[in-house]
Design an enzyme around this catalytic site. Structure first.
Site, PDB file in Angstrom:
ATOM      1  N   CYS A   7       1.429  -1.146   3.522  1.00 53.50           N
ATOM      2  CA  CYS A   7       0.741  -2.229   2.803  1.00 53.50           C
ATOM      3  C   CYS A   7       1.046  -3.592   3.438  1.00 53.50           C
ATOM      4  O   CYS A   7       2.209  -3.993   3.540  1.00 53.50           O
ATOM      5  CB  CYS A   7       1.165  -2.212   1.331  1.00 53.50           C
ATOM      6  SG  CYS A   7       0.565  -3.638   0.407  1.00 53.50           S
ATOM      7  N   CYS A  10       3.040  -5.942   1.123  1.00 55.36           N
ATOM      8  CA  CYS A  10       4.450  -5.517   1.026  1.00 55.36           C
ATOM      9  C   CYS A  10       5.216  -6.000   2.257  1.00 55.36           C
ATOM     10  O   CYS A  10       6.369  -6.442   2.150  1.00 55.36           O
ATOM     11  CB  CYS A  10       4.560  -3.999   0.903  1.00 55.36           C
ATOM     12  SG  CYS A  10       4.230  -3.350  -0.757  1.00 55.36           S
ATOM     13  N   ASP A  33      -3.559 -18.545   2.368  1.00 55.90           N
ATOM     14  CA  ASP A  33      -4.523 -17.572   2.879  1.00 55.90           C
ATOM     15  C   ASP A  33      -4.895 -17.964   4.315  1.00 55.90           C
ATOM     16  O   ASP A  33      -5.113 -19.134   4.616  1.00 55.90           O
ATOM     17  CB  ASP A  33      -5.764 -17.567   1.971  1.00 55.90           C
ATOM     18  CG  ASP A  33      -6.612 -16.325   2.153  1.00 55.90           C
ATOM     19  OD1 ASP A  33      -6.746 -15.557   1.182  1.00 55.90           O
ATOM     20  OD2 ASP A  33      -7.162 -16.119   3.268  1.00 55.90           O
ATOM     21  N   HIS A  49       5.089  -3.611  -5.242  1.00 59.42           N
ATOM     22  CA  HIS A  49       3.735  -3.138  -4.948  1.00 59.42           C
ATOM     23  C   HIS A  49       3.036  -2.701  -6.228  1.00 59.42           C
ATOM     24  O   HIS A  49       3.434  -1.746  -6.884  1.00 59.42           O
ATOM     25  CB  HIS A  49       3.740  -1.973  -3.951  1.00 59.42           C
ATOM     26  CG  HIS A  49       2.340  -1.526  -3.626  1.00 59.42           C
ATOM     27  ND1 HIS A  49       1.592  -2.112  -2.636  1.00 59.42           N
ATOM     28  CD2 HIS A  49       1.537  -0.610  -4.214  1.00 59.42           C
ATOM     29  CE1 HIS A  49       0.397  -1.566  -2.611  1.00 59.42           C
ATOM     30  NE2 HIS A  49       0.333  -0.639  -3.564  1.00 59.42           N
ATOM     31  N   ASN A  90      -9.374 -10.111  -7.593  1.00 57.64           N
ATOM     32  CA  ASN A  90     -10.496  -9.198  -7.376  1.00 57.64           C
ATOM     33  C   ASN A  90     -10.040  -7.760  -7.559  1.00 57.64           C
ATOM     34  O   ASN A  90      -8.937  -7.389  -7.143  1.00 57.64           O
ATOM     35  CB  ASN A  90     -11.049  -9.392  -5.962  1.00 57.64           C
ATOM     36  CG  ASN A  90     -11.656 -10.779  -5.766  1.00 57.64           C
ATOM     37  OD1 ASN A  90     -12.374 -11.272  -6.621  1.00 57.64           O
ATOM     38  ND2 ASN A  90     -11.350 -11.406  -4.638  1.00 57.64           N
ATOM     39  N   GLY A  96     -15.067  -7.453  -4.159  1.00 56.43           N
ATOM     40  CA  GLY A  96     -14.676  -7.779  -2.785  1.00 56.43           C
ATOM     41  C   GLY A  96     -13.196  -7.645  -2.507  1.00 56.43           C
ATOM     42  O   GLY A  96     -12.689  -8.263  -1.567  1.00 56.43           O
ATOM     43  N   HIS A 101      -3.004  -4.687  -2.811  1.00 57.56           N
ATOM     44  CA  HIS A 101      -1.718  -5.117  -3.385  1.00 57.56           C
ATOM     45  C   HIS A 101      -2.090  -6.335  -4.230  1.00 57.56           C
ATOM     46  O   HIS A 101      -2.683  -7.299  -3.703  1.00 57.56           O
ATOM     47  CB  HIS A 101      -0.741  -5.463  -2.257  1.00 57.56           C
ATOM     48  CG  HIS A 101       0.606  -5.964  -2.695  1.00 57.56           C
ATOM     49  ND1 HIS A 101       1.800  -5.432  -2.235  1.00 57.56           N
ATOM     50  CD2 HIS A 101       0.956  -6.987  -3.525  1.00 57.56           C
ATOM     51  CE1 HIS A 101       2.815  -6.089  -2.773  1.00 57.56           C
ATOM     52  NE2 HIS A 101       2.334  -7.050  -3.556  1.00 57.56           N
ATOM     53  N   HIS A 103      -2.962  -9.569  -5.914  1.00 61.98           N
ATOM     54  CA  HIS A 103      -2.814 -10.967  -5.490  1.00 61.98           C
ATOM     55  C   HIS A 103      -3.763 -11.832  -6.294  1.00 61.98           C
ATOM     56  O   HIS A 103      -4.861 -11.409  -6.649  1.00 61.98           O
ATOM     57  CB  HIS A 103      -3.053 -11.141  -3.987  1.00 61.98           C
ATOM     58  CG  HIS A 103      -4.342 -10.552  -3.495  1.00 61.98           C
ATOM     59  ND1 HIS A 103      -4.492  -9.195  -3.305  1.00 61.98           N
ATOM     60  CD2 HIS A 103      -5.526 -11.112  -3.179  1.00 61.98           C
ATOM     61  CE1 HIS A 103      -5.729  -8.953  -2.882  1.00 61.98           C
ATOM     62  NE2 HIS A 103      -6.387 -10.096  -2.810  1.00 61.98           N
ATOM     63  N   HIS A 105      -5.710 -15.461  -6.159  1.00 62.40           N
ATOM     64  CA  HIS A 105      -6.140 -16.573  -5.313  1.00 62.40           C
ATOM     65  C   HIS A 105      -6.057 -17.852  -6.147  1.00 62.40           C
ATOM     66  O   HIS A 105      -6.729 -17.963  -7.182  1.00 62.40           O
ATOM     67  CB  HIS A 105      -7.596 -16.399  -4.882  1.00 62.40           C
ATOM     68  CG  HIS A 105      -7.891 -15.168  -4.083  1.00 62.40           C
ATOM     69  ND1 HIS A 105      -8.065 -15.189  -2.719  1.00 62.40           N
ATOM     70  CD2 HIS A 105      -8.075 -13.874  -4.460  1.00 62.40           C
ATOM     71  CE1 HIS A 105      -8.342 -13.959  -2.295  1.00 62.40           C
ATOM     72  NE2 HIS A 105      -8.355 -13.140  -3.324  1.00 62.40           N
TER      73      HIS A 105
END
Ligand code: 5GP
Ligand code: ZN
Length: 117
Positions: A7, A10, A33, A49, A90, A96, A101, A103, A105
């Site tokens: 991952c 990770c 990002d 994870h 997402n 999308g 893992h 996250h 935004h």
């Protein structure tokens, strides 16, 4: 801690792959990002994870509170707390999701449309 060897996030959490880290705590890491969609585009991830928000369990309540507080503090640090910001996660193909893992935004620094594309 639950990690997956293949991952990407990770590996970033383990500092095996470099990232522009802006905040770290016991449970979370926040980094910029690499393909920013707004002047501020930070990813907030659990070090553990978790595949997506659809895998959140009762025991993750504290972790989600940490995410909310980290996002608020980062927005302040980025100078977008007054102009406004968005926190997006997402799940699955229509949304999308490309990294599996969890996250969030953190986006801000420009006006954003609604509904999202
Ligand atoms: P998703 O599409 O899964 O919601 O978001 C994944 C995000 O991870 C994308 O915005 C993408 O630009 C970002 N990303 C993918 N690989 C890397 C990387 O190696 N480092 C960083 N910092 N961001 C990445
Ligand atoms: Zn992972």
């Amino acid at each position: 801690m639950n990690t997956e060897t293949s991952c990407l996030f990770c590996k970033i959490a383990a500092r095996e792959i470099p990232a522009d880290v802006v905040r770290a705590s016991d449970r979370l890491l926040a980094f910029r990002d690499t393909n920013p969609q707004a002047p501020t585009h930070i990813l907030i991830i659990p070090k553990e994870h978790i595949g997506s928000i659809a895998e959140i369990e009762e025991r993750h309540g504290g972790l989600l509170a940490d995410v909310a507080q980290a996002a608020t503090q980062l927005a302040r640090a980025e100078g977008i707390d007054q102009s406004g910001w968005r926190l997006v996660t997402n799940v699955g193909p229509d949304a999308g999701q490309s990294v599996f893992h969890l996250h969030f935004h953190l986006l801000g620094g420009r006006g954003m449309g609604w509904p999202p594309g």
